[in-house]
Motif scaffolding. Structure first.
Motif, PDB file in Angstrom:
ATOM      1  N   ILE A  13       0.594  -1.357  -0.191  1.00 50.98           N
ATOM      2  CA  ILE A  13       0.021  -0.109   0.082  1.00 50.98           C
ATOM      3  C   ILE A  13       0.888   1.356   0.025  1.00 50.98           C
ATOM      4  CG2 ILE A  13      -0.092   0.061   2.571  1.00 50.98           C
ATOM      5  CD1 ILE A  13      -2.994   0.863   0.131  1.00 50.98           C
ATOM      6  N   ILE A  14       1.900   1.099   0.703  1.00 54.10           N
ATOM      7  CA  ILE A  14       2.742   2.426   0.881  1.00 54.10           C
ATOM      8  C   ILE A  14       3.295   2.798  -0.419  1.00 54.10           C
ATOM      9  CG2 ILE A  14       5.000   3.498   1.755  1.00 54.10           C
ATOM     10  CD1 ILE A  14       2.408   3.293   3.583  1.00 54.10           C
ATOM     11  N   ASP A  15       3.872   1.597  -1.092  1.00 54.03           N
ATOM     12  CA  ASP A  15       4.384   1.604  -2.564  1.00 54.03           C
ATOM     13  C   ASP A  15       3.255   2.167  -3.529  1.00 54.03           C
ATOM     14  OD1 ASP A  15       6.414   1.783  -4.516  1.00 54.03           O
ATOM     15  OD2 ASP A  15       6.463  -0.686  -4.601  1.00 54.03           O
ATOM     16  N   ALA A  16       2.131   1.833  -3.489  1.00 46.12           N
ATOM     17  CA  ALA A  16       1.128   2.161  -4.202  1.00 46.12           C
ATOM     18  C   ALA A  16       0.966   3.821  -4.145  1.00 46.12           C
ATOM     19  CB  ALA A  16       0.040   1.284  -3.826  1.00 46.12           C
ATOM     20  N   VAL A  17       0.982   4.192  -2.805  1.00 45.18           N
ATOM     21  CA  VAL A  17       0.488   5.754  -2.597  1.00 45.18           C
ATOM     22  C   VAL A  17       1.815   6.436  -3.457  1.00 45.18           C
ATOM     23  CG1 VAL A  17       0.948   7.439  -0.944  1.00 45.18           C
ATOM     24  CG2 VAL A  17      -0.426   5.280  -0.393  1.00 45.18           C
ATOM     25  N   LEU A  18       2.894   5.963  -3.488  1.00 51.87           N
ATOM     26  CA  LEU A  18       4.097   6.537  -3.791  1.00 51.87           C
ATOM     27  C   LEU A  18       4.005   6.521  -5.343  1.00 51.87           C
ATOM     28  CD1 LEU A  18       7.002   5.616  -1.479  1.00 51.87           C
ATOM     29  CD2 LEU A  18       6.020   7.949  -1.978  1.00 51.87           C
ATOM     30  N   LEU A  19       3.524   5.463  -5.786  1.00 51.28           N
ATOM     31  CA  LEU A  19       3.307   5.451  -7.488  1.00 51.28           C
ATOM     32  C   LEU A  19       2.294   6.369  -7.838  1.00 51.28           C
ATOM     33  CD1 LEU A  19       3.129   1.617  -7.819  1.00 51.28           C
ATOM     34  CD2 LEU A  19       4.963   3.139  -8.769  1.00 51.28           C
ATOM     35  N   ILE A  20       1.206   6.781  -6.942  1.00 46.53           N
ATOM     36  CA  ILE A  20       0.058   7.415  -7.543  1.00 46.53           C
ATOM     37  C   ILE A  20       0.579   8.906  -7.688  1.00 46.53           C
ATOM     38  CG2 ILE A  20      -2.093   8.694  -6.613  1.00 46.53           C
ATOM     39  CD1 ILE A  20      -2.388   6.041  -8.395  1.00 46.53           C
ATOM     40  N   VAL A  21       1.149   9.423  -6.341  1.00 45.28           N
ATOM     41  CA  VAL A  21       1.573  10.797  -6.237  1.00 45.28           C
ATOM     42  C   VAL A  21       2.779  11.016  -7.459  1.00 45.28           C
ATOM     43  CG1 VAL A  21       1.128  11.248  -3.995  1.00 45.28           C
ATOM     44  CG2 VAL A  21       3.480  10.276  -4.632  1.00 45.28           C
ATOM     45  N   GLN A  22       3.759  10.136  -7.779  1.00 45.67           N
ATOM     46  CA  GLN A  22       4.531  10.107  -8.752  1.00 45.67           C
ATOM     47  C   GLN A  22       3.958  10.261 -10.036  1.00 45.67           C
ATOM     48  OE1 GLN A  22       7.193   6.798  -8.160  1.00 45.67           O
ATOM     49  NE2 GLN A  22       8.114   7.942  -6.143  1.00 45.67           N
ATOM     50  N   TYR A  23       2.758   9.741 -10.248  1.00 49.13           N
ATOM     51  CA  TYR A  23       1.977   9.669 -11.531  1.00 49.13           C
ATOM     52  C   TYR A  23       1.053  10.904 -11.656  1.00 49.13           C
ATOM     53  CZ  TYR A  23      -1.588   8.629 -14.935  1.00 49.13           C
ATOM     54  OH  TYR A  23      -2.727   8.561 -16.044  1.00 49.13           O
TER      55      TYR A  23
END
Length: 240
Positions: A13-23
């Motif tokens: 979930i933490i990696d997913a959050v970072l993927l979203i903000v980077q996108y």
């Protein structure tokens, strides 16, 4: 800390959050835009080498104070990250996305998203794991389907965060996968009670103010104070 097991086809979930903000904000999440030491913090957060719930403390430790003072972009990225946590909270609470974990039998289950509706629900996601009612001492790391993240990239949710309060449902029955929200706050609540009992604090609010610096989560100090006061009331006033 360190490596955690995430099944194939899923993202922590933490990696997913970072993927979203980077996108969502590619122009300000490039390595070139980050202050010296900041990129290392985000990388270690994504790989669980640093505790994600204490990310602001890590930024203070690894990134030079003068650099932070002269360049506010780090604070902007922290806000991006916090907003993405709230986005995931809303999606999971509404049932639009499922947060999964591995149970004691090694099977994949999903948490009851209703548990995230309560005050402080964002803390669960900001730490990347939960303590469940049927195993209150075992960390259950949360992960989401890669397909769900790809769908989020292509949805309206990826560009807009709904700033709304997610109402709690006190009448909802507890289900398997129900989240134990107050575990991290309980030592602080116990300390508040000690402070009040000994006369060191004259009120619940005063006691909360004396321990709030140790409260986990990405929220503001005021939101943490509110959470601690509620935790105290739920823990002690109902015992009278």
């Amino acid at each position: 800390m360190g490596q955690i097991y995430i099944p194939p086809g899923y993202v922590w979930i933490i990696d997913a959050v970072l993927l979203i903000v980077q996108y969502r904000y590619p122009s300000r999440w490039t390595p070139e835009k980050m202050l010296p030491g900041e990129g290392e913090v985000w990388d270690k957060i994504a790989t669980n080498q640093l505790s994600p719930e204490f990310i602001e403390d890590h930024i203070l430790y690894y990134v030079d104070e003068k650099a932070r003072a002269s360049d506010p972009s780090t604070r902007v990225r922290l806000n991006d990250y916090g907003e993405a946590i709230l986005l995931f909270r809303g999606l999971i609470a509404e049932g639009a996305m499922k947060a999964h974990f591995i149970n004691e039998r090694g099977q994949i289950e999903h948490i009851n998203g209703e548990g995230l509706r309560a005050p402080g629900g964002e803390i669960i996601l900001s730490q990347g794991y939960v303590f469940l009612e049927d195993s209150p001492k075992t960390r259950r790391y949360l992960f989401v389907e890669e397909a769900a993240i790809i769908a989020l990239f292509n949805s309206d949710h990826s560009s807009v965060v709904e700033h709304q309060t997610v109402p709690s449902n006190p009448k909802a029955k507890r289900k398997r996968g129900a989240v134990s929200l107050g575990s991290d706050d309980q030592p602080l609540v116990a300390e508040m009670h000690r402070l009040i009992e000994t006369g060191a604090a004259r009120s619940i609010s005063a006691a909360a103010g004396m321990v709030v610096s140790n409260a986990p989560g990405l929220g503001s100090e005021e939101s943490k104070l509110t959470r601690l006061r509620k935790r105290y009331a739920d823990t002690y006033t109902k015992l009278d």
